[in-house]
Motif scaffolding. Structure first.
Motif, short mmCIF file in Angstrom:
data_model
loop_
_atom_site.label_atom_id
_atom_site.label_comp_id
_atom_site.label_asym_id
_atom_site.label_seq_id
_atom_site.Cartn_x
_atom_site.Cartn_y
_atom_site.Cartn_z
N SER A 140 31.50 47.80 32.81
CA SER A 140 32.85 47.23 32.31
C SER A 140 33.58 46.34 33.50
O SER A 140 33.50 47.13 34.57
CB SER A 140 33.58 48.45 31.83
N HIS A 141 34.02 45.55 33.11
CA HIS A 141 34.65 44.49 33.99
C HIS A 141 36.35 44.78 33.92
O HIS A 141 36.91 43.64 34.42
CB HIS A 141 34.15 43.15 34.02
N VAL A 187 29.18 53.47 40.53
CA VAL A 187 30.34 52.62 40.73
C VAL A 187 29.44 51.18 41.37
O VAL A 187 28.53 51.25 42.18
CB VAL A 187 31.09 52.94 42.18
N MET A 188 30.01 49.97 41.07
CA MET A 188 29.35 48.97 41.69
C MET A 188 30.76 47.76 41.47
O MET A 188 31.16 47.20 40.61
CB MET A 188 28.47 48.25 40.53
N PRO A 189 31.11 47.49 42.74
CA PRO A 189 32.50 46.57 42.83
C PRO A 189 31.81 44.95 42.56
O PRO A 189 30.45 44.84 42.82
CB PRO A 189 32.64 46.55 44.39
N GLY A 290 40.20 44.34 36.05
CA GLY A 290 39.13 45.21 36.48
C GLY A 290 38.87 45.12 38.02
O GLY A 290 39.42 45.81 38.79
N PHE A 291 38.26 44.15 38.54
CA PHE A 291 38.06 43.84 40.05
C PHE A 291 38.23 42.43 40.36
O PHE A 291 37.14 41.59 40.45
CB PHE A 291 36.61 44.53 40.37
N PRO A 292 39.41 41.79 40.12
CA PRO A 292 39.57 40.42 40.09
C PRO A 292 39.15 39.49 41.43
O PRO A 292 39.31 39.79 42.47
CB PRO A 292 41.16 40.24 39.90
N ALA A 311 45.67 47.92 38.40
CA ALA A 311 44.28 48.59 38.34
C ALA A 311 43.75 49.29 39.45
O ALA A 311 44.11 48.59 40.60
CB ALA A 311 43.13 47.51 37.53
N PRO A 312 42.95 50.04 39.46
CA PRO A 312 42.31 50.75 40.74
C PRO A 312 41.88 49.42 41.44
O PRO A 312 41.72 49.46 42.81
CB PRO A 312 41.46 51.94 40.18
N GLY A 313 40.91 48.54 40.74
CA GLY A 313 40.52 47.34 41.57
C GLY A 313 41.33 46.65 42.23
O GLY A 313 40.88 46.14 43.44
#
Length: 381
Positions: A140-141, A187-189, A290-292, A311-313
């Motif tokens: 999920s992004h 987890v995968m950034p 997500g993790f911009p 977001a946490p990201g």
């Protein structure tokens, strides 16, 4: 030296303008550089296309030429509607063809090949074929909270318990999904795509925003924020890079706020480093993320960021007060304050920009690729 694998990246689209498409092709190139055999598959081709930086040296396939129709149950009077029944028959027939195409691509793959589903929607097709000889990784992004607020939460709960591993972008989000009863979460950034050789000089009095002109990106809130900043920073401009369905409404809002003199609509850009090199501050006003990637790219260019902590990201990328400034999500006054601080204090701007460029390298492609290789090896055991 890692073992070469057959990798399939399966996404909503292979060519849509947006961060997930950029991530998909970035990772395809990265996996190829590591010696893996890669095939990118999308459910459909997109209308609003992203320009891929270079011709891919891996195959790219779309299962549909256009967005497939959404299923609509034949209930009530629709059960007796001949046009509705015909439309549903065509939808089912087209889906069978798409499933057959996907099966033809994945069925012959060697045992142990890896399928990375970059967004949950393609699982609707993937689960209709035999993948018992494959390792399937779901992703999920977006943040848990953003998924929780929409239909994708139920899709994740329905489809991702069945994959070998599914990946959230941060440990915080992974823990939240685990608390929902999923026991295969990891987890995968995202990886930093590019570190410019020369950082932005931060000499132009420009604040940049880069992203789709869609509700999620909150450009409407950015304009309201800029209406508070512009009167106090008459020599600064806001450059908005991006395209999308909301552009007419946003331009109208800009005019109503009297900001046409200080806001420049730059359209979509295929040269993000150049846009950032001409900027001194980056702003992200998203309602959810997500993790911009754009945030990481700005930091890599030594451009300090002001962003909603949506977001946490975001708060994992930006260390608030050290290499950027965060504001509570949706708090326009707070975001305006952060922009005023960065635009009004060159010493702070330079210090945060330089720290941002150093700190963001913890998400380098080399480090993230190592994490992927470790995951592949784990799945083989």
């Amino acid at each position: 030296m890692t073992a070469a694998r057959d990798l399939f990246l399966v996404a909503n689209t292979t060519d849509e303008l947006g961060g997930v498409t950029a991530w998909t092709h970035q990772m395809a190139r990265l996996f190829r550089s590591a010696g893996h055999r890669v095939h990118v598959i999308g459910v459909h081709e997109s209308d609003l296309k992203m320009a891929v930086p270079e011709a891919p040296d891996y195959p790219v396939t779309a299962l549909y030429a256009t967005h497939p129709p959404t299923p609509r149950p034949l209930r009530g009077v629709r059960r007796f509607s001949v046009p509705a029944r015909r439309r549903e028959s065509r939808r089912i027939a087209a889906k069978k063809q798409a499933v057959a195409r996907l099966d033809a691509l994945l069925g012959p793959a060697p045992a142990g090949s890896v399928v990375v589903v970059t967004q949950v929607w393609p699982m609707e097709w993937l689960r209709e074929i035999d993948t018992s000889h494959l390792k399937v990784i779901g992703m999920s992004h977006e943040s848990f909270a953003y998924s929780r607020a929409c239909h994708r939460y139920h899709w994740v709960k329905r489809h991702y318990p069945h994959v070998d591993r599914w990946l959230a972008l941060t440990r915080e989000d992974a823990d939240l999904w685990t608390a929902e009863g999923l026991d295969n979460v990891d987890v995968m950034p995202n990886a930093l795509a590019h570190l410019p050789a020369i950082p932005s000089p931060r000499t132009d009095k420009v604040v940049a925003s880069i992203g789709r002109l869609a509700d999620q990106k909150g450009v409407d809130m950015l304009l309201d924020t800029w209406a508070k900043v512009a009167p106090l920073r008459a020599d600064w401009q806001l450059h908005v890079y991006g395209a999308g369905a909301d552009e007419p409404q946003l331009r109208s809002q800009c005019a109503e706020l009297g900001l046409d003199g200080s806001v420049k609509w730059q359209g979509r850009t295929d040269d993000v480093p150049a846009a950032l090199a001409a900027s001194s501050v980056f702003v992200q006003s998203s309602r959810g993320e997500g993790f911009p990637l754009a945030l990481m790219e700005a930091m890599a260019s030594a451009v300090p960021c002001a962003a909603f902590d949506c977001a946490p990201g975001v708060r994992e990328i930006v260390r608030d007060g050290e290499d950027g400034l965060l504001a509570p999500v949706g708090d326009i006054d707070a975001l305006a304050d952060r922009l005023l601080r960065l635009t009004g204090n060159p010493r702070m701007r330079d210090a945060m920009g330089e720290r941002a460029r150093v700190n963001v390298q913890r998400f380098s492609e080399e480090r993230v690729l190592e994490m992927w290789e470790d995951l592949f090896a784990l799945l083989e055991r």
